[in-house]
Design a protein around this motif. Structure first.
Motif, mmCIF file in Angstrom:
data_model
loop_
_atom_site.group_PDB
_atom_site.id
_atom_site.type_symbol
_atom_site.label_atom_id
_atom_site.label_comp_id
_atom_site.label_asym_id
_atom_site.label_seq_id
_atom_site.Cartn_x
_atom_site.Cartn_y
_atom_site.Cartn_z
ATOM 1 N N THR A 149 0.983 -1.217 0.475
ATOM 2 C CA THR A 149 0.198 0.150 -0.476
ATOM 3 C C THR A 149 0.602 0.909 0.192
ATOM 4 O OG1 THR A 149 -1.615 -1.366 1.783
ATOM 5 C CG2 THR A 149 -1.971 1.023 1.138
ATOM 6 N N GLY A 150 0.173 2.473 -0.472
ATOM 7 C CA GLY A 150 0.933 3.333 -1.142
ATOM 8 C C GLY A 150 2.552 3.873 -1.232
ATOM 9 N N ASN A 151 3.232 2.736 -2.448
ATOM 10 C CA ASN A 151 4.062 3.136 -2.851
ATOM 11 C C ASN A 151 3.911 4.586 -4.179
ATOM 12 O OD1 ASN A 151 6.144 1.923 -1.164
ATOM 13 N ND2 ASN A 151 4.418 0.066 -1.498
ATOM 14 N N VAL A 152 4.899 4.182 -5.515
ATOM 15 C CA VAL A 152 4.365 4.527 -6.546
ATOM 16 C C VAL A 152 4.602 3.627 -7.795
ATOM 17 C CG1 VAL A 152 5.632 6.998 -5.514
ATOM 18 C CG2 VAL A 152 7.075 5.222 -6.075
ATOM 19 N N LEU A 153 3.684 2.270 -7.524
ATOM 20 C CA LEU A 153 3.958 2.120 -8.437
ATOM 21 C C LEU A 153 2.833 2.518 -9.439
ATOM 22 C CD1 LEU A 153 4.855 -0.380 -6.028
ATOM 23 C CD2 LEU A 153 3.973 -1.977 -7.725
ATOM 24 N N THR A 154 3.149 1.943 -11.107
ATOM 25 C CA THR A 154 2.716 2.365 -12.165
ATOM 26 C C THR A 154 2.689 1.140 -13.302
ATOM 27 O OG1 THR A 154 5.077 2.912 -12.914
ATOM 28 C CG2 THR A 154 3.631 5.051 -12.403
ATOM 29 N N ARG A 155 3.052 0.392 -12.819
ATOM 30 C CA ARG A 155 2.879 -0.535 -14.021
ATOM 31 C C ARG A 155 3.225 -1.693 -12.795
ATOM 32 N NH1 ARG A 155 3.286 -0.020 -19.312
ATOM 33 N NH2 ARG A 155 3.413 -2.290 -20.438
ATOM 34 N N LEU A 156 1.809 -2.956 -13.200
ATOM 35 C CA LEU A 156 1.801 -4.690 -13.057
ATOM 36 C C LEU A 156 2.948 -5.654 -14.241
ATOM 37 C CD1 LEU A 156 -0.521 -4.649 -10.829
ATOM 38 C CD2 LEU A 156 1.721 -3.789 -10.013
ATOM 39 N N SER A 157 4.230 -6.086 -14.066
ATOM 40 C CA SER A 157 4.860 -6.479 -14.809
ATOM 41 C C SER A 157 4.720 -8.235 -14.439
ATOM 42 C CB SER A 157 6.243 -6.633 -15.819
ATOM 43 O OG SER A 157 6.986 -6.837 -14.097
ATOM 44 N N HIS A 158 4.636 -8.892 -16.113
ATOM 45 C CA HIS A 158 3.716 -10.168 -16.288
ATOM 46 C C HIS A 158 5.198 -10.928 -15.480
ATOM 47 C CE1 HIS A 158 7.013 -9.251 -19.353
ATOM 48 N NE2 HIS A 158 6.976 -10.806 -18.857
ATOM 49 N N SER A 159 6.877 -10.260 -14.992
ATOM 50 C CA SER A 159 7.465 -11.286 -13.952
ATOM 51 C C SER A 159 7.642 -10.740 -12.786
ATOM 52 C CB SER A 159 8.941 -10.599 -14.904
ATOM 53 O OG SER A 159 9.230 -8.750 -14.848
ATOM 54 N N LEU A 160 6.839 -10.062 -12.186
ATOM 55 C CA LEU A 160 7.093 -9.253 -10.726
ATOM 56 C C LEU A 160 6.491 -10.169 -9.569
ATOM 57 C CD1 LEU A 160 6.638 -6.277 -8.512
ATOM 58 C CD2 LEU A 160 4.309 -6.690 -9.445
ATOM 59 N N PHE A 161 5.899 -11.236 -10.047
ATOM 60 C CA PHE A 161 5.699 -11.834 -8.469
ATOM 61 C C PHE A 161 6.049 -13.753 -9.651
ATOM 62 C CE2 PHE A 161 2.475 -9.020 -8.768
ATOM 63 C CZ PHE A 161 2.416 -8.303 -7.356
#
Length: 651
Positions: A149-161
């Motif tokens: 919560t409350g960060n500055v993420l702008t894009r979730l990529s397919h490699s994130l998790f």
């Protein structure tokens, strides 16, 4: 025998104290201690350590082999040495929220990679970017819960998790996410809870997360939510799309377990009619999935399969009530349709059959319907007939006028005639209705037998400032009514007659012009009564004595009570009835001076006897003055006559 028992007790007591001491040594809190570093010589047996709300900036090697939970939230942590967690083999929960982990991400992320058994990680409010988060999530194969919560993420990529595919719960709310790449969440086969609230997402084009049970997309900019139709079962139970820009109802998975749908604060209804909204949603579906031929009504086909029990459509832009779409929800129990723009609920059903007869639609499971703040004037009797199990109806802040009785409606036969009834609403049709809220509807008249066919348990008639209550208005519900609110209607005691209500436990008659309690209340087992802000000078002692058998709470402030005519108040005090506003209540004495009731209750005889004696003294003084004047007058008369007599004798 006794000595053996004493020895056994002594041994067990010592064992108990040892266990308590041992358990206490497993958990330690240094929360909010103004620490600038981790305390030295920590007990190596610790399983839980709380270092939150301090000023720790750097974290070095911790040697706590049994530690399972570590809380370092709300510090100033920006540097974690690479070997800081190497000796925390049992660590499962780590809270690093509200720090400065956006600094030194290389070193910090390497430190986190050494925790192989971590199940819960909280890195919220660290100003983390997309790349930084990806570093922190490396080697997290055992991770079960993740909060960002409350960060500055702008894009979730397919490699994130890709290295934490065992996640069951992810919270990434209050970021700047506008793009989610395909394949980001799909590999997470255990994912059940996903919170993406407060981001910048614009649309959900093809929802594929079949195992997800809870999805929160509230407070984004979502314009539509569409799922491709197929026969795979989705586990989704709760979908929150509130506070978005939706123009259409969401097209949910065909096979689903959806029970709770939040659509409040959107743009639904802006397309004027239900038919337009449905056709536009189907056209959108065909455009997204390149369907060359328009087939069936995808929206309605999928909604018909929903086991929904709750839907919130409040604070939208509906001008008409979407009867057809909502009637498809055969399991629906609660519908919140408040704060829209519907003035009339009619029964204009499309698609007549070959016989020309209108389709029979109903809401077979609906129990709770909230229609507050719509500007409603007319509700079609056909719509009311469809509410076969309705128990709670909230019509607060509308313009509804109750019909005199159900008989006035029966003479109308056709649909067109029924829809032309605009002068009143026939509540008598709702045989299952238990709770009715008609507050603030500008009701002019409450006719006799208006609720005769109902079995109301609670009735709110407050803030109908010009309402006339007919003497027989509550006939028919007097045996079932438990709560009655008739506050703020400017009524006087001569205008209010209440029948005997043997079930009534709550009565609110505040903010009126009442000076006498209705005598019919003597047979009511009232537990709470509110008479604030009226013109009561006193209350009937015998009535209060009768009510006190069940009475628990009474509100009395804002009246002009006579301190010296307050036997009713003594009764309430002696029986310890709760008077929550007694400290704000005043009464007046014979000298027209007012005192706080609390002060009066401390010594009631003193205040009243004082004025009684004053009155007696005043009367005695007046009597003395009168007697004195009479004596003086008599003396004067006698003195004026004597000279005359003497003169006559001389002559």
């Amino acid at each position: 025998m006794f000595s053996n028992l004493l020895l056994l007790w002594s041994f067990s007591h010592e064992l108990y104290l040892t266990e308590v001491k041992h358990d206490a040594s497993k958990e330690q809190s240094w929360n909010n201690q103004n620490l600038y570093s981790v305390p030295l010589d920590l007990d190596v047996r610790l399983t839980r350590l709380d270092l939150s709300n301090n000023f720790i900036r750097q974290l070095h090697t911790l040697v706590l082999p049994y530690l399972e939970q570590l809380d370092l939230s709300a510090n100033q942590l920006d540097l974690i040495s690479e070997d800081a967690f190497e000796n925390l083999a049992q660590l499962e929960e780590l809270n690093l929220s509200r720090n400065a982990l956006n600094n030194n991400t290389g070193s910090n992320s390497k430190a986190l990679q050494s925790i192989t058994e971590l199940k819960s990680l909280d890195i919220s409010f660290n100003s983390l970017s997309d790349d930084a988060v990806e570093l922190y999530l490396r080697n997290k194969y055992s991770l079960d819960q993740l909060k960002m919560t409350g960060n500055v993420l702008t894009r979730l990529s397919h490699s994130l998790f890709k290295e934490c595919k065992g996640l069951r719960a992810i919270t990434i709310d209050d970021n700047l996410i506008s793009v989610i790449e395909e394949g980001t969440f799909e590999p997470l086969t255990q994912l059940e809870m996903l919170n993406l609230a407060k981001n910048n997402l614009g649309q959900i084009c093809d929802f594929k997360l079949r195992r997800l049970k809870y999805l929160n997309l509230s407070r984004n900019s979502v314009e539509f939510f569409v799922t491709r139709e197929h026969d795979q079962l989705y586990n989704l139970e709760i979908l929150d799309l509130s506070f978005n820009q939706l123009l259409y109802f969401p097209i949910v998975p065909k096979m689903n377990r959806l029970k709770f749908l939040h659509l409040q604060n959107n743009m639904l209804g802006s397309l004027n009619s239900e038919a337009t909204m449905v056709s536009e949603a189907n056209y959108l579906y065909n455009e997204i999935f390149n369907e060359r031929t328009i087939r069936k009504n995808n929206l309605h086909a999928n909604w018909r399969m929903m086991p929904l029990i709750y839907i919130d459509l409040s604070y939208n832009h509906f001008r008409t009530f979407p009867v057809e779409t909502l009637s498809l929800l055969l399991s629906l129990e609660t519908l919140n349709f408040g704060n829209n723009c519907v003035q009339n609920i009619t029964w204009n059903i499309r698609n007549y059959g070959d016989s020309g007869e209108q389709r029979q639609l109903s809401f077979p499971s609906l129990k709770d319907l909230d229609l507050r703040s719509n500007g409603l004037v007319n509700i079609s009797p056909l719509f009311l007939n469809a509410l076969t199990k309705i128990e709670t109806l909230n019509l607060q802040d509308n313009s509804v006028q109750p019909c005199a009785s159900l008989d006035n409606v029966r003479s109308f036969q056709t649909t067109q005639q029924l829809n032309l009834i605009t002068s009143c609403v026939a509540f008598g049709q709702l045989r299952t209705l238990k709770h009715l809220n008609l507050k603030d509807n500008n009701i002019k008249m409450l006719h006799p037998n208006v609720f005769q066919k109902n079995s109301l348990v609670s009735l709110n008639l407050a803030r109908n400032t010009h309402m006339v209550i007919h003497e027989g208005a509550l006939e028919g519900v007097q045996a079932t009514l438990e709560s009655l609110i008739i506050s703020e209607i400017n009524i006087t005691s001569s205008d209010l007659t209440l029948p005997c209500m043997p079930a009534l436990t709550q009565l609110k008659i505040s903010n009126n012009h009442l000076d006498v309690l209705p005598s019919g209340l003597s047979c009511s087992p009232l537990k709470e009564i509110d008479i604030r802000n009226n013109t009561f000078i006193t209350l009937n002692d015998s009535l209060i004595d009768a009510l006190s058998v069940h009475l628990q709470v009474m509100f009395i402030s804002g009246n002009n009570f006579n301190c010296c005519d307050s036997q009713w108040l003594i009764i309430l005090k002696e029986l310890q009835i709760n008077l929550p506003d007694v400290s704000d209540t005043k009464c007046f004495t014979l000298g027209d001076s007012s005192i706080v009731v609390m002060e009066y209750l401390k010594s009631p005889l003193f205040h009243c006897l004082l004025h009684t004696k004053a009155q007696e003294v005043h009367f005695g003084q007046m009597l003395i003055v009168v007697l004195f004047l009479l004596v003086m007058l008599t003396v004067f008369i006698i003195c004026t006559r004597k000279p005359c007599c003497s003169r006559s004798c001389i002559v």
